[in-house]
Design a protein around this motif. Structure first.
Motif, short mmCIF file in Angstrom:
data_model
loop_
_atom_site.label_atom_id
_atom_site.label_comp_id
_atom_site.label_asym_id
_atom_site.label_seq_id
_atom_site.Cartn_x
_atom_site.Cartn_y
_atom_site.Cartn_z
N VAL A 165 -7.28 3.15 -5.90
CA VAL A 165 -6.94 1.41 -6.35
C VAL A 165 -5.64 1.64 -7.16
CG1 VAL A 165 -7.47 0.92 -8.97
CG2 VAL A 165 -9.60 1.86 -7.76
N TYR A 166 -4.89 3.09 -7.49
CA TYR A 166 -3.66 2.50 -7.63
C TYR A 166 -2.69 2.76 -6.70
CZ TYR A 166 -4.80 4.16 -12.23
OH TYR A 166 -5.62 4.23 -13.67
N THR B 279 0.61 -1.39 -0.19
CA THR B 279 -0.28 0.35 0.04
C THR B 279 1.20 1.55 -0.47
OG1 THR B 279 0.09 -0.73 2.46
CG2 THR B 279 -1.50 -0.85 0.96
N ALA B 280 0.54 2.33 -0.07
CA ALA B 280 0.54 3.45 -0.66
C ALA B 280 -0.25 4.08 -0.05
CB ALA B 280 1.31 4.11 -1.54
N ASP C 18 3.43 1.26 -10.02
CA ASP C 18 4.84 0.98 -9.42
C ASP C 18 4.77 1.59 -7.64
OD1 ASP C 18 7.59 0.21 -8.72
OD2 ASP C 18 8.50 0.31 -9.90
N ILE C 19 3.77 1.56 -6.45
CA ILE C 19 4.52 1.45 -5.76
C ILE C 19 5.11 1.05 -5.03
CG2 ILE C 19 2.13 2.82 -5.74
CD1 ILE C 19 0.70 0.56 -3.94
N VAL C 20 6.22 -0.15 -5.78
CA VAL C 20 7.35 -1.21 -4.50
C VAL C 20 8.68 -0.60 -4.69
CG1 VAL C 20 7.33 -3.49 -5.64
CG2 VAL C 20 5.55 -2.38 -5.59
N SER C 21 8.86 -0.24 -5.73
CA SER C 21 10.56 -0.22 -6.40
C SER C 21 10.76 1.13 -5.37
CB SER C 21 10.61 0.41 -8.25
OG SER C 21 10.14 -0.51 -8.46
#
Length: 855
Positions: free
Chosen positions: A266-267, A245-246, A305-308
């Motif tokens: 959603v994003y 999550t972000a 891309d909320i992971v990198s």
């Protein structure tokens, strides 16, 4: 200084005002509560009574209002407008273009009507939205349907059509403008990959709108009033994802992706690979979505891309069904940053797999430094078909009594009569010419003249010394090329007219099933023989591949527990195969979903044993083993005596050779039955069939689908759910209630142990089909002689006194090629001598287990 500061504040105010004003304000925004006498607030929006709206016209011969008197809440589902005849709502449209049509249904209980059994059909002037929908077979208390239609006139008319002696009802209607750029006119079609244009002329039905890793979002969270569901129940393996999550405010929209595309919530959530850097590089995260295989689907995938932690570190692949939709996807390169939304549209071109599911997967790219993949949101919309329908194959004209286009009807009748008379004369002339040409062509391709050519099967057939190839003549003629296949032992060559007569011109009432290959009809030959006619779809690449595979397999296989091929037809470029008719249909219909009497335990065991014999023969009876790859209860058919036969070899594949342990191949099969090891590693062995058969065993015992997304999460997958009970020794707690008190505990224990071994996570721990067959026949013997037996502890036959064992015999590989001397047509005649003798020479309990390769 003061002036400058005031100017800066004004600019800040204007920028804020501009950002708020860019939110879409729909020109048309009808929120209608049907049958209500007052405004109703639902999810933060106000619904107005249909009788009070100034821009709405309700046209009906007879309507009434149903009210839920037991409800204490002021909901849009508290009232309903009920029509006993044809009725319509006419909406005045301010702005032409795409509009959402959202329909709300809830069968209110009252003493006047039984709305649960009401048959509901809804159409616009051009498109069928809903056809004969009923709550009769649904446990839902309400249904919400969302459609997208391009309105090209000043009015939108929604017509509600009741079926005979029934009523139709509606609780609430929404007609809302869609932003012009939300749905494009073109998307990338898959299989084959090519642009698909003309979407603006088609209608859509929202089938799925998923928020990956996030909560349910309603109109209170979406400025366009959309609903986004959590994706967990559609994950093939729940443990395969890690939710990330972000902060929603950190999402950076661009000019090409706005808040109308999808909300920032959603994003701001995503599913990523929960087992990053696992041993198998082919590990994918997959969502399994049940769909109607008769339609195309518009698929929109949302990424952010909320992971990198840095650019260019996340590279992965996207798959839709078996097709690579996006390869080596690097989001940061496409968006020039992190936390920047991106989406891509596709059209799933043609029918999906015969199992009726659409799958979407993400997996790591083999060249990436980090093994990971992600997805934030997914939308799947059904696309209207050639009949302009989103529900069945009937058009608007065929559903509305009297049809549409009544203006100028008399004139049309006169013109139509004249045109029809001329057409009849021309048709007679053309038919005469075609018949003459056909008879000449048939003479020119007689056996004496060595006619050849087969327009759709350029592949070698087993038992022949040469390969059949297309001839130029086959492209010029639509008439019979039967002689070219006469020696291939595919059976009788049918003329197309014979097939038409047998199926009453492919009468839909004779339809037995539909799949990626095409459609299957019940037929009756001239001599009264019942047959099943499989008609391939020439436009389906999957159908062509399945037909080719099935012919390859059936040309070298004959067994009493495999469905037999009777013949074929290849006139007019048709792809038609004719099989023996299985009077009692698929095993699944005797377990659930049909109003058939429950099978007794002994009968279920005998059916499982028959299917196991068929699979055991596939694995060991040919010179090289054959893996079915789609073992499930719909592919186990029952004849008039309830004898089980394995069917549908369209996905079958030749097994590994002696110096191989597996066959590397793309994953195919039916979700719920799919071997998880095969799914992860893409390495196919006979043990993949064993796993699928284990699912079948649990299905036979519990009488429920392999996958049921409606159930609680721990019960969705029957394999996982039943295994948990089996390991606790409580399998009897979840078995079919019709079997309670009617099953010998020793037989049930042996059956449960067999299924448990089949469902082992790793193929090396699973038994062979020969071992499975041994144990099932043991379970049957325990059931038949339960009073004289003690509970078993192992697979030994020492527990069963008095069972004669047949002498050990060498395995006869000649069974892999069908008897060339047999010329019979039907289930077992002419070609069943080998397997009949085999069953006759073994004991009644352990037939087919005396062969060394069977163990």
């Amino acid at each position: 200084m003061f002036t400058k500061s005031l100017f800066l504040l004004l600019l800040l105010f204007l920028s804020c005002y501009t950002s708020f004003s860019t939110l879409f304000n729909p020109p048309d925004n009808y929120l209608i509560s049907c049958g209500s006498s007052q405004n109703i607030t639902h999810q933060g929006r106000t619904f107005v009574p249909d009788s009070l709206h100034s821009s709405l016209v309700l046209k009906t011969g007879n309507s009434s209002i149903a009210t839920n008197s037991n409800s204490t809440t002021n909901s849009i589902y508290q009232t309903a407008r009920v029509f006993s005849g044809l009725a319509s709502y006419r909406f005045k449209i301010k702005s032409l273009g795409r509009h959402w049509i959202r329909l709300h249904f809830s069968p209110i209980k009252n003493s006047t009507w039984n709305l649960t059994s009401a048959s509901i059909s809804v159409v616009t002037e051009d498109f069928v939205l809903l056809n004969n929908f009923s709550f009769k077979n649904s446990n839902a208390s309400y249904i919400f349907k969302e459609y997208t239609v391009n309105v090209t006139s000043d009015f939108l008319i929604l017509t509600f059509i009741p079926s005979n002696d029934s009523v139709v009802f509606i609780n609430a209607i929404e007609v809302v403008s869609v932003p012009d750029n939300l749905i494009p006119d073109q998307a990338l079609a898959l299989n084959p990959s090519s642009p698909f244009t003309g979407l603006s002329q088609l209608a859509f039905e929202t089938v799925y709108r998923l928020n990956m890793g996030g909560p349910l979002l309603t109109s209170q969270n979406d400025t366009l009033g959309r609903q986004w569901d959590n994706d967990a129940e559609y994950l093939h393996v729940n443990s395969s994802v890690l939710v990330v999550t972000a902060n929603p405010s950190s999402i950076k929209y661009s000019s090409s992706v706005t808040q109308e595309t999808a909300p920032n919530m959603v994003y701001a959530t995503a599913d990523t690979m929960g087992e990053a850097n696992v041993a198998s590089p082919n590990f994918n995260v997959t969502w399994v979505l049940p769909v109607d295989p008769e339609f195309r689907y518009f698929v929109r995938v949302h990424f952010c891309d909320i992971v990198s932690q840095g650019l260019n570190s996340l590279v992965f692949n996207l798959y839709v069904n078996d097709d690579l939709a996006l390869g080596s996807l690097d989001l940061s390169t496409l968006t020039n940053g992190l936390k920047v939304p991106y989406f891509k549209d596709f059209v799933s071109n043609g029918s999906v797999e015969s199992s009726g599911v659409l799958t979407v997967s993400v997996g790591p790219d083999s060249q990436a430094d980090i093994t990971n993949a992600t997805m934030n949101g997914l939308e799947v919309l059904k696309i209207s078909n050639e009949a302009k329908s989103l529900s069945g194959v009937s058009s608007v004209k065929s559903l509305i009594p009297g049809g549409s286009g009544s203006k100028g009807k008399k004139k049309a009748v006169v013109i139509g009569s004249l045109v029809g008379a001329v057409a009849v004369v021309l048709l007679i002339a053309v038919c005469c010419y075609c018949c003459l040409a056909a008879s000449r062509k048939q003479r020119s391709t007689s056996p004496q003249e060595g006619g050849n050519g087969h327009p759709w099967l350029p592949l070698p057939l087993y038992g022949l010394s040469q390969t059949l190839t297309k001839s130029t003549a086959s492209h010029k003629s639509a008439t019979g090329s039967c002689i070219s296949l006469a020696s291939t032992h595919l059976g009788r060559c049918f003329m197309f007219q014979e097939i038409m007569d047998a199926t009453n011109k492919f009468d839909e009432s004779l339809l037995l099933g539909v799949g990626g290959f095409g459609r299957v009809y019940k037929g009756t030959l001239e001599d009264g023989t019942k047959v099943a006619v499989k008609r391939g779809n020439p436009r389906s690449e999957q159908g062509m591949a399945e037909f080719r595979t099935e012919i390859e397999m059936l040309s070298k296989l004959r067994h009493r527990h495999l469905v037999s091929l009777i013949g074929y037809c290849d006139e007019r470029s048709e792809m038609i195969l004719v099989y023996e008719y299985m009077a009692n249909g698929p095993l699944r219909s005797h377990l659930y979903g049909a109003d058939l009497p429950p099978l007794p335990w002994k009968q279920r065991l005998e059916i499982c044993i028959g299917a196991a014999r068929g699979l055991h023969y596939l694995h060991t009876g040919a010179s090289q083993s054959i893996i079915h790859r789609d073992v499930k209860t719909t592919n186990i058919l029952l004849d008039e005596n309830l004898v089980a036969k394995v069917a549908d070899f369209g996905l079958s594949k030749t097994g590994p050779s002696l110096d191989q342990t597996h066959v590397s191949t793309a994953v195919k099969g039916s979700f719920g039955y799919l071997d998880p090891e095969y799914f992860r590693r893409q390495q196919l062995t006979e043990k993949s069939d064993v796993y699928s058969f284990g699912v079948v065993l649990m299905e036979v015992l519990c009488c429920r689908p392999a996958l049921n997304p409606v159930l609680p999460r721990e019960q969705v997958n029957i394999a996982e759910w039943a295994m948990a009970w089996q390991k606790k020794g409580l399998l009897d707690q979840i078995m079919d209630s019709n079997l309670t008190g009617k099953v010998n505990p020793a037989s049930l224990k042996k059956f449960g142990e067999t299924a448990e071994k089949c469902l082992a996570e790793y193929g090396v721990d699973r038994p062979s089909m020969g071992d499975v067959l041994w144990n099932l026949e043991y379970a049957l013997q325990l059931e038949e002689t339960s009073s004289a037996l003690m509970e078993p502890d192992d697979n030994s036959t020492n527990h069963i006194p008095g069972i004669p064992m047949a002498p050990m015999e060498p395995f006869d590989n000649s069974m892999s090629i069908i008897d060339r001397g047999g010329g019979g047509v039907g289930g077992n005649s002419g070609t069943g001598t080998d397997d009949d003798a085999e069953d006759a020479t073994t004991s009644a309990v352990f037939s087919q287990l005396v062969h060394p390769r069977g163990r």
